[in-house]
Design a protein around this motif. Structure first.
Motif, short mmCIF file in Angstrom:
data_model
loop_
_atom_site.label_atom_id
_atom_site.label_comp_id
_atom_site.label_asym_id
_atom_site.label_seq_id
_atom_site.Cartn_x
_atom_site.Cartn_y
_atom_site.Cartn_z
N LEU A 1 0.84 -1.20 0.00
CA LEU A 1 0.00 0.00 0.00
C LEU A 1 0.87 1.25 0.00
CD1 LEU A 1 -2.82 1.36 0.32
CD2 LEU A 1 -2.51 1.16 2.80
N GLY A 2 0.48 2.21 -0.80
CA GLY A 2 1.18 3.49 -0.84
C GLY A 2 0.19 4.63 -0.96
N VAL A 3 0.69 5.84 -0.81
CA VAL A 3 -0.12 7.05 -0.92
C VAL A 3 0.52 7.98 -1.92
CG1 VAL A 3 -0.98 9.11 0.28
CG2 VAL A 3 -1.02 6.89 1.44
N VAL A 4 -0.27 8.50 -2.84
CA VAL A 4 0.19 9.51 -3.79
C VAL A 4 -0.57 10.79 -3.48
CG1 VAL A 4 0.33 10.21 -6.20
CG2 VAL A 4 0.71 7.82 -5.58
N ALA A 5 0.14 11.82 -3.01
CA ALA A 5 -0.48 13.09 -2.68
C ALA A 5 -0.23 14.10 -3.81
CB ALA A 5 0.08 13.62 -1.36
N GLY A 6 -0.91 15.24 -3.70
CA GLY A 6 -0.73 16.29 -4.70
C GLY A 6 -1.18 15.88 -6.09
N VAL A 7 -2.23 15.04 -6.17
CA VAL A 7 -2.68 14.55 -7.47
C VAL A 7 -3.25 15.69 -8.29
CG1 VAL A 7 -4.34 13.04 -8.63
CG2 VAL A 7 -3.10 12.23 -6.63
N ARG A 8 -2.75 15.83 -9.50
CA ARG A 8 -3.20 16.89 -10.41
C ARG A 8 -4.08 16.35 -11.53
NH1 ARG A 8 2.14 17.44 -9.60
NH2 ARG A 8 2.64 16.57 -11.64
N LYS A 9 -3.83 15.10 -11.90
CA LYS A 9 -4.55 14.56 -13.04
C LYS A 9 -4.53 13.04 -12.99
CE LYS A 9 -4.73 14.89 -18.12
NZ LYS A 9 -4.06 15.46 -19.32
N ILE A 10 -5.64 12.43 -13.39
CA ILE A 10 -5.70 10.98 -13.60
C ILE A 10 -6.32 10.78 -14.97
CG2 ILE A 10 -6.55 8.76 -12.78
CD1 ILE A 10 -6.87 9.99 -10.02
N GLU A 11 -5.65 10.03 -15.82
CA GLU A 11 -6.15 9.87 -17.18
C GLU A 11 -6.16 8.39 -17.57
OE1 GLU A 11 -3.57 11.97 -19.81
OE2 GLU A 11 -1.75 11.27 -18.83
N ALA A 12 -7.12 8.06 -18.41
CA ALA A 12 -7.19 6.71 -18.95
C ALA A 12 -6.12 6.57 -20.03
CB ALA A 12 -8.56 6.43 -19.52
N VAL A 13 -5.34 5.51 -19.95
CA VAL A 13 -4.33 5.21 -20.96
C VAL A 13 -4.54 3.76 -21.40
CG1 VAL A 13 -2.66 6.87 -20.03
CG2 VAL A 13 -2.65 4.51 -19.19
N GLU A 14 -3.79 3.36 -22.39
CA GLU A 14 -3.94 1.99 -22.87
C GLU A 14 -3.63 0.99 -21.76
OE1 GLU A 14 -2.35 -0.93 -26.48
OE2 GLU A 14 -1.68 1.16 -26.34
N GLY A 15 -4.60 0.14 -21.47
CA GLY A 15 -4.41 -0.89 -20.46
C GLY A 15 -4.66 -0.45 -19.02
N GLY A 16 -5.08 0.81 -18.81
CA GLY A 16 -5.31 1.23 -17.43
C GLY A 16 -5.39 2.73 -17.25
N PHE A 17 -4.69 3.24 -16.23
CA PHE A 17 -4.78 4.64 -15.86
C PHE A 17 -3.41 5.16 -15.44
CE2 PHE A 17 -8.73 2.48 -15.09
CZ PHE A 17 -9.68 3.33 -15.64
N ARG A 18 -3.22 6.45 -15.65
CA ARG A 18 -1.97 7.10 -15.21
C ARG A 18 -2.32 8.21 -14.22
NH1 ARG A 18 1.46 7.79 -19.95
NH2 ARG A 18 1.96 5.64 -19.33
N VAL A 19 -1.70 8.13 -13.05
CA VAL A 19 -1.91 9.11 -11.99
C VAL A 19 -0.72 10.06 -11.98
CG1 VAL A 19 -2.24 9.45 -9.52
CG2 VAL A 19 -3.19 7.42 -10.63
N ARG A 20 -0.98 11.35 -12.07
CA ARG A 20 0.09 12.36 -12.04
C ARG A 20 0.02 13.10 -10.72
NH1 ARG A 20 2.29 12.66 -17.04
NH2 ARG A 20 1.02 11.96 -18.82
#
Length: 496
Positions: free
Chosen positions: A388-407
């Motif tokens: 388990l991890g935490v990603v803070a300061g999320v600016r964008k989540i986008e659908a990409v091929e095969g899944g999603f990319r969290v920025r």
């Protein structure tokens, strides 16, 4: 007097119970609910056993006048079966708590019928409430009529219109349609692998492969439910909690039975009568007095509270788990008061003080809506295992091929599945209730509050639950719903 109750979730169960324990007789009630799970609402429907009630029994009674009502229903045998060793109190699956709400509502209806009330439940969605011209139909219980209204009295009344084209007369209407719809902040609806509403988790998680990397959007109690339920199913893939702040809920401490003497609804109401207003400084003084009586330092507690914003999530979790049995009362007092005093105090605060609190909204929600220790233990185990991890300061989540990319602040993270665990904003209008609310606004029966929610402009209309305008940014709790239900029941019977 004919009372129409729109919605049949926990708020409606509390209202019916409050009416049943009162003394009014001979009234008439129609409850409108199109959904299949009466009295439970979205939070307490059938689901996985890992989805637990997030509070000890003492603050889960739907009857405001009896804090042991829920514990009495649960009984010793079931309480022992669900005892949480860390908290020292039973924590049951939310579906079982839903049975409590259902039993309470059905018992209330039975008591009302015994006292001469006529009751019915209409399985149809309400799409409008408008003022109706006076008129009467002799006889007992008015029946629905396509395109028209029958009334048992000739007085002022409202017309409740359902989606099937029927109309029902009502002298008083209570709107308790629940919370709004979870927001899709990143526009992911329709993307393969995206779940826009996690509940019921039993259905959502059936579609998640056991080895998939999962992004849980949000870091509040709903996100905790998702993570704990994934772990309970033996999930082996990576899990990341992604949000703007990355702050997890605090952890409940073991209840000590401390009785607040200063930070109480009675003291806050007394301040209002004496001064005509209540400020944030007044509330801070009441909290300080509580801590002074216990020999605890107000400045030390508030300093620790504010510093926790920047504390790494796993370390904060570890520290608060170690403090579950700590005898200090400060955090316990604040958590209890947030639900039992907060709704009243918020409405009395001047707007500048409300804005001061809004600037600390995430911290306030974390403290006021903590996770139970057993869930905290699971999260910490997953943190320590590196799963388990935490990603803070999320600016964008986008659908990409095969899944999603969290920025986020720490760079990009790619996952296979994204589960939306963002709670609906407080005082938001549920999508299914938009036609109803539109008619209330257009007919002048209600208006929107500047900070969200619905405010009645007509004495025959009442709003119960999250949709009530002018409430705080903390979602309505069971104690808050129970207190609101008691006040509205008193208003309804005064008008009878």
């Amino acid at each position: 007097m004919h009372i129409a109750i729109i919605g049949a979730g926990a708020a409606a169960a509390g209202l019916l119970d409050a009416l049943a324990v009162g003394e009014a007789e001979g009234e008439e009630i129609t409850v409108f609910e199109p959904g299949p799970s009466l009295w439970r609402g979205r939070p307490y429907g059938p689901d996985l056993d890992s989805v637990l009630v997030n509070a000890p029994p003492a603050i889960m009674s739907i009857r405001a006048s009896d804090t042991r009502h829920y514990a009495g229903w649960l009984g010793e045998e079931r309480a022992a079966a669900h005892l949480d060793d860390l908290l020292g109190h039973p924590l049951v699956p939310r579906a079982l708590y839903g049975e409590y709400l259902s039993d309470t509502a059905e018992a209330a209806l039975a008591r009302l019928r015994e006292r001469g009330w006529r009751t019915r439940v209409v399985a149809s969605q309400v799409v409008g409430v408008t003022s109706a011209a006076p008129g009467s139909v002799p006889g007992a219980m008015p029946e629905a009529r396509p395109g028209g209204v029958a009334s048992a009295d000739g007085g002022s009344r409202l017309s409740v219109r359902t989606a099937d084209g029927h109309e029902y007369p009502a002298g008083q209407v209570v709107v308790c349609v629940g919370a709004g719809t979870p927001q899709d902040h990143y526009g992911l609806a329709g993307a393969p692998g995206f779940a826009g509403d996690p509940y019921p988790l039993a259905a959502t998680l059936d579609g998640v492969p056991g080895g998939a990397d999962v992004a849980v959007i949000g870091s509040g109690l709903t996100a905790v439910d998702v993570v704990v339920s994934l772990a309970a199913r033996g999930h082996t893939g990576r899990i990341v909690l992604v949000s703007r702040t990355g702050m997890l809920p605090a952890v409940w401490q073991r209840p000590l039975g401390h009785q607040r003497r200063h930070l109480t609804a009675e003291r806050v109401e007394a301040l209002r009568r004496e001064r005509g207003a209540v400020t944030l400084d007044d509330l801070a003084a009441l909290l300080r007095a509580e801590l002074d009586d216990a020999g605890e330092e107000y400045a030390r507690f508030t300093g620790e509270l504010l510093s926790s914003v920047s504390e790494p999530p796993a370390e904060r979790l570890r520290r608060q788990l170690a403090a579950v049995g700590d005898p200090a009362i400060a955090r316990r007092v604040l958590q209890e008061a947030a639900h039992q005093v907060g709704p009243l105090a918020w409405r009395l605060l001047p707007e500048p003080d409300r804005e001061r609190l809004r600037r600390h909204a995430r911290l306030a929600i974390s403290v006021a809506s903590p996770m139970v220790p057993v869930n905290a233990v699971t999260l910490l185990r997953l943190f320590d295992a590196g799963q388990l991890g935490v990603v803070a300061g999320v600016r964008k989540i986008e659908a990409v091929e095969g899944g999603f990319r969290v920025r986020g602040d720490g760079g990009d993270v790619d996952v296979d599945v994204a589960i939306n665990a963002v709670n609906p904003p407080p005082q938001a209008v549920p999508g299914a209730a938009e036609p109803l609310v539109t008619t209330l606004l257009e007919g002048g029966l209600a208006e929107l509050h500047p900070s969200g929610g619905l405010v009645p402009r007509d004495g025959r209309l009442h709003v119960l639950g999250d949709l009530a305008g002018g409430g705080s940014f903390i979602t309505s709790s069971i104690p808050g719903l129970a207190a609101q239900a008691t006040r509205i029941a008193a208003a309804l019977t005064r008008r009878a």
